[in-house]
Scaffold this active site. Structure first.
Site, PDB file in Angstrom:
ATOM      1  N   GLN A 149      -0.607  67.750  18.394  1.00 17.26           N
ATOM      2  CA  GLN A 149      -1.923  68.384  18.486  1.00 17.26           C
ATOM      3  C   GLN A 149      -1.858  69.846  18.094  1.00 17.26           C
ATOM      4  O   GLN A 149      -0.781  70.416  17.901  1.00 17.26           O
ATOM      5  CB  GLN A 149      -2.453  68.251  19.918  1.00 17.26           C
ATOM      6  CG  GLN A 149      -1.509  68.827  20.967  1.00 17.26           C
ATOM      7  CD  GLN A 149      -1.894  68.430  22.377  1.00 17.26           C
ATOM      8  OE1 GLN A 149      -2.216  69.283  23.192  1.00 17.26           O
ATOM      9  NE2 GLN A 149      -1.845  67.121  22.674  1.00 17.26           N
ATOM     10  N   HIS A 197      -4.378  73.676  18.720  1.00 23.57           N
ATOM     11  CA  HIS A 197      -5.531  74.324  19.355  1.00 23.57           C
ATOM     12  C   HIS A 197      -6.063  75.432  18.444  1.00 23.57           C
ATOM     13  O   HIS A 197      -5.282  76.159  17.815  1.00 23.57           O
ATOM     14  CB  HIS A 197      -5.137  74.943  20.691  1.00 23.57           C
ATOM     15  CG  HIS A 197      -4.454  73.986  21.614  1.00 23.57           C
ATOM     16  ND1 HIS A 197      -5.038  72.830  22.061  1.00 23.57           N
ATOM     17  CD2 HIS A 197      -3.211  74.022  22.180  1.00 23.57           C
ATOM     18  CE1 HIS A 197      -4.214  72.187  22.860  1.00 23.57           C
ATOM     19  NE2 HIS A 197      -3.081  72.876  22.938  1.00 23.57           N
ATOM     20  N   GLU A 240      -1.147  79.487  24.679  1.00 20.75           N
ATOM     21  CA  GLU A 240      -0.502  78.955  25.873  1.00 20.75           C
ATOM     22  C   GLU A 240       0.992  79.217  25.855  1.00 20.75           C
ATOM     23  O   GLU A 240       1.566  79.591  24.831  1.00 20.75           O
ATOM     24  CB  GLU A 240      -0.760  77.448  26.001  1.00 20.75           C
ATOM     25  CG  GLU A 240      -0.225  76.636  24.837  1.00 20.75           C
ATOM     26  CD  GLU A 240      -0.655  75.166  24.885  1.00 20.75           C
ATOM     27  OE1 GLU A 240      -0.961  74.672  25.988  1.00 20.75           O
ATOM     28  OE2 GLU A 240      -0.675  74.523  23.823  1.00 20.75           O
ATOM     29  N   HIS A 291       2.035  71.211  17.765  1.00 20.72           N
ATOM     30  CA  HIS A 291       3.034  71.064  18.811  1.00 20.72           C
ATOM     31  C   HIS A 291       2.837  69.752  19.553  1.00 20.72           C
ATOM     32  O   HIS A 291       1.797  69.097  19.437  1.00 20.72           O
ATOM     33  CB  HIS A 291       2.945  72.224  19.810  1.00 20.72           C
ATOM     34  CG  HIS A 291       1.623  72.302  20.508  1.00 20.72           C
ATOM     35  ND1 HIS A 291       0.536  72.948  19.947  1.00 20.72           N
ATOM     36  CD2 HIS A 291       1.189  71.796  21.689  1.00 20.72           C
ATOM     37  CE1 HIS A 291      -0.501  72.856  20.778  1.00 20.72           C
ATOM     38  NE2 HIS A 291      -0.133  72.156  21.836  1.00 20.72           N
ATOM     39  N   ARG A 316      -6.393  66.492  18.250  1.00 15.68           N
ATOM     40  CA  ARG A 316      -5.303  65.534  18.192  1.00 15.68           C
ATOM     41  C   ARG A 316      -5.036  65.174  16.737  1.00 15.68           C
ATOM     42  O   ARG A 316      -5.920  64.691  16.027  1.00 15.68           O
ATOM     43  CB  ARG A 316      -5.681  64.295  19.018  1.00 15.68           C
ATOM     44  CG  ARG A 316      -4.503  63.454  19.458  1.00 15.68           C
ATOM     45  CD  ARG A 316      -4.958  62.312  20.365  1.00 15.68           C
ATOM     46  NE  ARG A 316      -5.391  62.796  21.671  1.00 15.68           N
ATOM     47  CZ  ARG A 316      -6.591  62.562  22.179  1.00 15.68           C
ATOM     48  NH1 ARG A 316      -7.476  61.855  21.506  1.00 15.68           N
ATOM     49  NH2 ARG A 316      -6.908  63.025  23.363  1.00 15.68           N
TER      50      ARG A 316
END
Length: 638
Positions: free
Chosen positions: A415, A417, A434, A492, A512
């Protein structure tokens, strides 16, 4: 920053702006016109606020909160006016109605409470900790401050000091009972007794015989001139009011009792005999110091000041302390059962993939399990405390971080982001930066992180179609203690056999790319987001790094390691043998997530136990707290 106070009365709506030094910037008053629909009254409140802000060049972004003083019975927790006699209404969701105009914390309390609080902040009781305020008007009301805290009673209903019994089966009171203090010590009661005295002694008094002209000053003025009939009326009035003050003295032992309302302006003719009465009749008067008895000084502005200061919490209702949180659980298909078996999590699911330990996200919020905020969500706590609880380092409105524990029994989808700009434009959310702290890792476990070479969008798309994407991704072996930073746009995936603490922006946006053809609980393959993934992904070669950003520092009894710092968060790992002192300053809240051990967090003399897996939210400005016990934990800040 500013706070707005609204004093809602049966006749007028008074609204003011109070600055951070508790000074009135400006105020405005408009008629209540209480017979109309309450939505029209709320509209006038909103228009008054907007006019004050515009006239004084103040942005709504500079406003901390809106507070309201309201006559009647309230439910502050639900934001309701339950019943008001002055304004013929009941069960009005006034907080919700105001928030339709302004996205700000809104607080309500009884109007007498607000008047008392106003005098403590800016009036005759400034600096006092134990205060009683008695309002003498058509009725008798009051507010109570104990140890610097506003005593509100259940749901901010207020203390009805005027409705204690003075004379058993005495004069009829407006509340329906007989003999209340209000029936004797109010201006209404004084006027009634004055008229009775005139009617009984028409030839012995100089007071007007036209009873329609009698008011609260009639007997006081005549008594000053030596009128014996008037003097007796005032003596009886002093006794009635004095009995209330004696009761307040015996029960609360205040430093000062304030009187407000028209009668409070009668000077020595009121205060000298009143003080003598309280001195003579208070319990243990020869040993105990009686309170000061003085006139309130803010007049009609007291309610505005007090309503505005509900936010600041002189009453300490909006207390800051380490809030222990209960997580939200997610049962994604790739999860395991380590969180329930090994991490003390009370998940309702057979498979628990994630526990959202600190979350104010719409898809699941953590809730408090200790203290006065027990049962409240993180968003509700922030609304009570205001955005200052997040910290001055943050300028946004929504809570900035989401902190999770992730148990990957099976590998997660590949996936990516988006960054803030793309996510806000396309998803109306934050993007997602993150980091992962590897808490547990099975032998051979690892992650996928970035491309092992530069590729084009065309190659990216082709490899997705041909299921050869893994050939161009970095596989990174992981062990407990590794730290991984994942910027937005970085492809990642978490591999199987890992338990991870994830610190991220407050976002649930995931595109995804590839999911190994797995099917969900509905029997269908899970949705992919190929086009968006290709659009946002960084296609440059990435050299992975799993080392913490900083060196481990050795202190007396503990170590501290900087895991990662970026524009969104700073994260440290602590290993403690006994005690660690930490400060939650004004700049940022502190999140503490325990990875091992047990003990307690202590703050301001209060102790809260912890064990492995527990999470705490410590609001910005809480100050010093200590973590006591042999343990390890992750500390996150903005």
């Amino acid at each position: 920053m500013y706070n707005i106070g609204i004093d809602l009365g049966g006749t007028n709506i008074a609204t003011g702006i109070i600055d951070e030094n508790c000074k009135m910037v400006a105020k405005i008053s408009v008629p209540t016109l209480s017979e109309r629909d309450f939505s029209e009254i709320v509209k006038d409140m909103a228009e008054s606020i907007n006019k004050l802000l515009k006239d004084n060049n103040i942005s709504i972004d500079e406003v901390n909160s809106i507070g309201m003083g309201i006559p009647g019975t309230l439910n502050s927790e639900e934001g309701l006016i339950v019943y008001s006699n002055n304004i013929p209404i009941n069960n009005i969701p006034v907080v919700k109605m105001i928030k339709e105009y302004f996205d700000k914390p809104v607080y309500i309390s009884n109007d007498a409470n607000c008047a008392a609080l106003g005098e403590v902040y800016a009036g005759a009781a400034k600096g006092r900790k134990n205060v009683i305020m008695i309002t003498l008007g058509t009725g008798v009301g009051g507010g109570i401050i104990i140890d610097g805290k506003l005593y509100e009673g259940t749901a901010s209903a207020g203390a009805e000091l005027g409705h204690t019994i003075l004379v058993l089966n005495g004069e009829q009171c407006t509340c329906g009972r007989k003999g209340c203090v209000e029936a004797y010590a109010s201006a209404t009661g004084l006027i009634r007794e004055t008229k009775k005295a005139i009617e009984a002694n028409p030839d012995k008094t100089s007071m007007t015989k036209n009873l329609s002209e009698v008011n609260g000053r009639t007997a006081f003025d005549a008594a000053k001139a030596g009128d014996e009939v008037a003097i007796k009326v005032i003596d009886n009035y002093i006794m009635a009011l004095g009995e209330l003050l004696v009761d307040m003295t015996n029960i609360f032992r205040p430093e000062i009792i304030l009187l407000s309302g028209g009668i409070s302006h009668e000077g020595d003719n009121l205060y000298v005999p009143l003080k003598e009465y309280v001195q003579k009749n208070s319990y243990g008067n020869q040993y105990n110091k009686i309170p000061l008895i003085e006139r309130a000084t803010l007049g009609n502005d007291a309610g505005i000041f007090g309503a505005a200061m509900l936010y600041n919490g002189a009453e300490k209702k909006n207390e800051k302390y380490p809030v222990k949180t209960a997580p939200v659980f997610k049962d994604y298909l790739w999860g395991g059962n380590n969180l329930t078996k090994k991490w003390n999590k009370n998940s309702p699911y057979e498979i628990t993939a994630e526990s959202w330990e600190l979350s104010a996200h719409k898809n699941g919020q953590s809730t408090a399990v200790n203290g006065i905020y027990k049962g409240k969500t993180l968003s509700e706590i922030i609304e009570i405390l205001g955005t200052d609880a997040i910290g001055t380092a943050y300028k946004g409105k929504d809570f900035p971080l989401l902190i999770k524990l992730i148990d990957a029994k099976n590998k997660l989808s590949i996936q990516v982001h988006p960054d803030d700009a793309y996510a806000k434009e396309n998803e109306n959310q934050f993007g997602k930066t993150e980091m992962w702290y590897i808490v547990e890792a099975e032998e051979g476990a690892g992650i996928l992180l970035g491309f092992n070479k530069d590729i084009t969008k065309e190659e990216f798309e082709q490899r997705i179609k041909e299921n050869t994407l893994l050939e161009v991704l970095n596989f990174v072996p992981c062990k407990a203690g590794d730290s991984v930073f994942i910027p937005p746009k970085t492809i990642h995936a978490i591999g199987e056999g890992l338990l991870i603490a994830e610190i991220q922006q407050n976002s649930d946006v995931t595109y995804r790319v590839y999911d190994y053809d797995r099917v969900g609980a509905d029997g269908k393959k899970r949705e992919l987001h190929v086009e968006k993934s290709i659009e946002v992904s960084n296609l440059k070669k990435l050299v992975p790094n799993t080392k913490p950003s900083g060196e481990t520092q050795q202190f007396d009894g503990f170590t501290k390691t900087l895991l990662e710092t970026c524009e969104y968060f700073t994260v440290y790992r602590y290993e403690s043998e006994k005690e660690v002192a930490i400060t939650a300053n004004e700049e940022s809240f502190v999140s503490v997530l325990f990875l091992s051990g047990e003990g307690y967090i202590e703050c301001n003399g209060e102790k809260t136990d912890f064990q492995k897996g527990d999470s705490f939210f410590i609001p910005a400005g809480t100050g010093k707290f200590t973590v006591n016990g042999c343990c390890s934990f992750v500390e996150s800040r903005i």
